[in-house]
Design a protein around this motif. Structure first.
Motif, mmCIF file in Angstrom:
data_model
loop_
_atom_site.group_PDB
_atom_site.id
_atom_site.type_symbol
_atom_site.label_atom_id
_atom_site.label_comp_id
_atom_site.label_asym_id
_atom_site.label_seq_id
_atom_site.Cartn_x
_atom_site.Cartn_y
_atom_site.Cartn_z
ATOM 1 N N THR A 170 23.127 -2.527 -22.515
ATOM 2 C CA THR A 170 22.707 -1.124 -22.477
ATOM 3 C C THR A 170 21.191 -0.963 -22.404
ATOM 4 N N THR A 171 20.457 -2.048 -22.505
ATOM 5 C CA THR A 171 19.003 -1.974 -22.417
ATOM 6 C C THR A 171 18.487 -3.035 -21.437
ATOM 7 N N ALA A 172 17.306 -2.805 -20.941
ATOM 8 C CA ALA A 172 16.627 -3.801 -20.110
ATOM 9 C C ALA A 172 15.739 -4.632 -21.026
ATOM 10 N N SER A 173 15.254 -5.762 -20.526
ATOM 11 C CA SER A 173 14.301 -6.566 -21.287
ATOM 12 C C SER A 173 13.125 -6.916 -20.380
ATOM 13 N N VAL A 174 11.972 -7.184 -21.016
ATOM 14 C CA VAL A 174 10.728 -7.411 -20.274
ATOM 15 C C VAL A 174 10.014 -8.641 -20.814
ATOM 16 N N ALA A 212 11.506 -5.198 -28.139
ATOM 17 C CA ALA A 212 12.692 -4.825 -27.356
ATOM 18 C C ALA A 212 12.540 -3.389 -26.855
ATOM 19 N N LEU A 213 13.159 -3.106 -25.728
ATOM 20 C CA LEU A 213 13.147 -1.746 -25.179
ATOM 21 C C LEU A 213 14.247 -0.919 -25.825
ATOM 22 N N HIS A 234 11.604 3.666 -17.610
ATOM 23 C CA HIS A 234 10.293 3.237 -17.115
ATOM 24 C C HIS A 234 9.559 2.465 -18.207
ATOM 25 N N VAL A 235 8.821 1.448 -17.777
ATOM 26 C CA VAL A 235 8.075 0.596 -18.698
ATOM 27 C C VAL A 235 6.638 0.506 -18.215
ATOM 28 N N THR A 239 16.444 -0.935 -14.997
ATOM 29 C CA THR A 239 17.868 -0.619 -15.030
ATOM 30 C C THR A 239 18.470 -1.306 -16.249
ATOM 31 N N PRO A 240 19.276 -0.613 -17.031
ATOM 32 C CA PRO A 240 19.883 -1.229 -18.204
ATOM 33 C C PRO A 240 20.609 -2.525 -17.851
#
Length: 138
Positions: free
Chosen positions: A5-9, A58-59, A65-66, A116-117
């Motif tokens: 459900t979340t994106a990671s960076v 974590a997002l 948007h990041v 995108t998640p």
């Protein structure tokens, strides 16, 4: 938080003028939940000896948007890779607009991108005193 459900960076920095990783660069992370939403600061990290940030926050769920903010000024000043005006040109530039206040041309680099998640985004920064490039890595 589930990665479904979340994106990671993640990110890393390569100093292309020196041909080595850029260690000790402060990196801040912010996120928002839509184009018109306000940015929320999530925290930050600093690049390690390999130029990598291994502990970015974590997002939050719903992030679309990041923004990564790199404090390049301190690094470029510390390593001496910032631009230098030769002495014979210094007098000629007294009346011209100057970038010399901080000693570097790019004191900071801000990169904004959509996410995108469920996907991971590795965004490397290739840095030199008069330019930079970013891309979506793997």
């Amino acid at each position: 938080m589930s990665t479904e459900t979340t994106a990671s960076v993640s990110t890393h920095i390569l100093d292309t003028s020196a041909g080595r990783p850029a260690a000790g660069v402060a990196v801040r992370l912010a996120a928002r939940t839509g184009r018109s939403a306000e940015w929320t600061a999530l925290g930050g990290s600093a690049t390690d000896a390999d130029g990598r940030c291994k502990d970015l926050p974590a997002l939050p769920e719903g992030t679309t948007h990041v923004r990564l903010d790199f404090d390049t000024e301190a690094y470029l000043r510390r390593t001496g890779t910032g631009p230098h005006v030769p002495d014979q040109q210094a007098e000629a530039q007294q009346d011209a607009p100057r970038i010399r206040d901080s000693g570097v041309f790019f004191p900071e680099v801000a990169i904004t991108f959509a996410v995108t998640p469920g996907e991971h985004y590795h965004v490397p920064l290739l840095l030199n005193p008069f330019g930079y490039s970013v891309y979506r890595g793997s």
